[in-house]
Design an enzyme around this catalytic site. Structure first.
Site, PDB file in Angstrom:
ATOM      1  N   LYS A 160      21.953   0.398  42.717  1.00 22.72           N
ATOM      2  CA  LYS A 160      21.791  -0.618  43.763  1.00 22.72           C
ATOM      3  C   LYS A 160      22.945  -1.611  43.600  1.00 22.72           C
ATOM      4  O   LYS A 160      22.814  -2.654  42.958  1.00 22.72           O
ATOM      5  CB  LYS A 160      20.417  -1.279  43.613  1.00 22.72           C
TER       6      LYS A 160
HETATM    7  N1  PMP Z   1      16.746   2.535  49.815  1.00 21.40           N
HETATM    8  C1  PMP Z   1      17.604   1.519  49.887  1.00 21.40           C
HETATM    9  C2  PMP Z   1      18.989   1.766  50.338  1.00 21.40           C
HETATM   10  C3  PMP Z   1      17.182   0.221  49.539  1.00 21.40           C
HETATM   11  O1  PMP Z   1      18.024  -0.803  49.624  1.00 21.40           O
HETATM   12  C4  PMP Z   1      15.853   0.021  49.141  1.00 21.40           C
HETATM   13  C5  PMP Z   1      15.371  -1.361  48.789  1.00 21.40           C
HETATM   14  N2  PMP Z   1      15.638  -1.666  47.449  1.00 21.40           N
HETATM   15  C6  PMP Z   1      14.993   1.123  49.067  1.00 21.40           C
HETATM   16  C7  PMP Z   1      15.484   2.370  49.415  1.00 21.40           C
HETATM   17  C8  PMP Z   1      13.573   0.971  48.609  1.00 21.40           C
HETATM   18  O2  PMP Z   1      13.542   0.721  47.236  1.00 21.40           O
HETATM   19  P1  PMP Z   1      12.382  -0.118  46.579  1.00 21.40           P
HETATM   20  O3  PMP Z   1      11.112   0.499  46.972  1.00 21.40           O
HETATM   21  O4  PMP Z   1      12.624  -0.010  45.116  1.00 21.40           O
HETATM   22  O5  PMP Z   1      12.501  -1.508  47.085  1.00 21.40           O
END
Ligand code: PMP
Length: 306
Positions: A160
């Site tokens: 991320k």
């Molecule tokens: N995909 C992307 C590109 C994201 O930015 C997010 C948000 N963090 C998610 C999926 C979902 O991840 P999470 O459930 O850990 O928030």
């Protein structure tokens, strides 16, 4: 969605007044996108604000940092304490939490980040529904983006990283300008990867399907939670490559993520899926019961702020 200021932001170990939490314009991350971050939610529960899977999020941030050869200058326990302290200091009952570790300003310019310090900040603020108030109930309209999710050998999609979100931003802009709520991105091989900030699920013949991590989505923490909740509900789940036609012909479809929670999709590129279906509604209900502390089954996912 507008951010309503709170009192303090955690900056490199100190609580700093909201308006004083500023960086130098020559910070490396501002020029080259060299940062890693998280998005986390704390929900109001009877026992107090409960942060959903806080340690898992902080560990994912450490993994993201590791990919970019960044050693976080704080342990996960220290960052967890910082999140708790910050929520208490701002007297929040529920909030969004944004930890960010980035290459700051070290007095040099150039793409090699190593001469710049790793600054760590955590901000919290009150936050509502990311995709709008109606989205959770009625579902949203999505479109397949003309922008592909980046290849893992360009920028690892499993990290991320701030810079990587230029890709998601382009897809989101294109979708919104075309009148849709959200963009679905295919990977370089043409299979569904994820949405601009959410993981994708569909239902086919009663089976819950989601792209495997090898298809290049972020390893979403909500995604992992939904897979566990579906298992507990007796709903069969499979991780499988999906094509855009699989989305066009899905019996049900929804997006999951910290910001979007469990958001039904009612249409993809004019192919109508319709009102949220039974699997979507059951998982959405169970998700909110768990995060808001009404369902004890996965109580280890809640980190209650004392
Ligand atoms: N995909 C992307 C590109 C994201 O930015 C997010 C948000 N963090 C998610 C999926 C979902 O991840 P999470 O459930 O850990 O928030």
């Amino acid at each position: 969605m507008p951010i309503e200021p709170v009192e303090t932001i955690w900056v490199n170990g100190e609580l700093v007044a909201w308006e004083d939490a500023k960086i130098h314009v020559l910070s490396h991350a501002l020029h080259y996108g060299t940062g890693v971050f998280e998005g986390i939610r704390a929900y109001e529960t009877e026992r107090g604000p409960a942060v959903f899977r806080l340690t898992d999020h902080l560990e994912r941030m450490r993994t993201s940092a590791r990919i970019f050869l960044m050693e976080l200058p704080y342990t996960t326990a220290q960052l967890r304490d910082a999140v708790h302290e910050l929520i208490r200091a701002n007297r929040l009952r529920s909030c969004y939490i944004r930890p960010l570790a980035f290459r700051g300003f070290g007095g040099e310019m150039g793409v090699n980040p190593e001469r710049n310090p790793i600054d760590v900040v955590i901000a919290v603020w009150r936050w509502g529904r990311y995709l709008g108030d109606d989205a959770l109930r009625r579902g949203i309209r999505a479109t397949i983006s003309s922008w592909r999710r980046q290849d893992p050998n360009i920028i690892p999609p499993s990290a991320k990283a701030t810079g990587a979100y230029v890709n998601a931003s382009m897809a989101k802009l294109e979708a919104v300008h075309a009148g849709y709520d959200e963009a679905i991105m295919l990977n370089p091989a043409g299979f569904v990867a994820e949405a601009s900030g959410e993981n994708v699920f569909i239902v086919r013949d009663g089976v819950l399907l989601t792209p495997p991590l090898a298809a290049g989505p972020l390893p979403g923490i909500t995604r992992a939670s939904i897979i566990d909740i579906a298992g507990d509900e007796g709903i069969p789940v499979a991780e499988r490559d999906l094509t855009r036609a699989d989305l066009y012909t899905a019996e049900e479809m929804f997006l999951v993520g910290t910001a979007a929670e469990v958001t039904p999709v009612r249409e993809v590129d004019e192919r109508v899926i319709g009102d949220p279906g039974p699997v979507t509604l059951a998982l959405q209900q169970r998700f909110f019961d768990i995060v808001q502390g009404r369902d004890g089954k996965f109580s280890e996912w809640l980190d209650v702020v004392a």
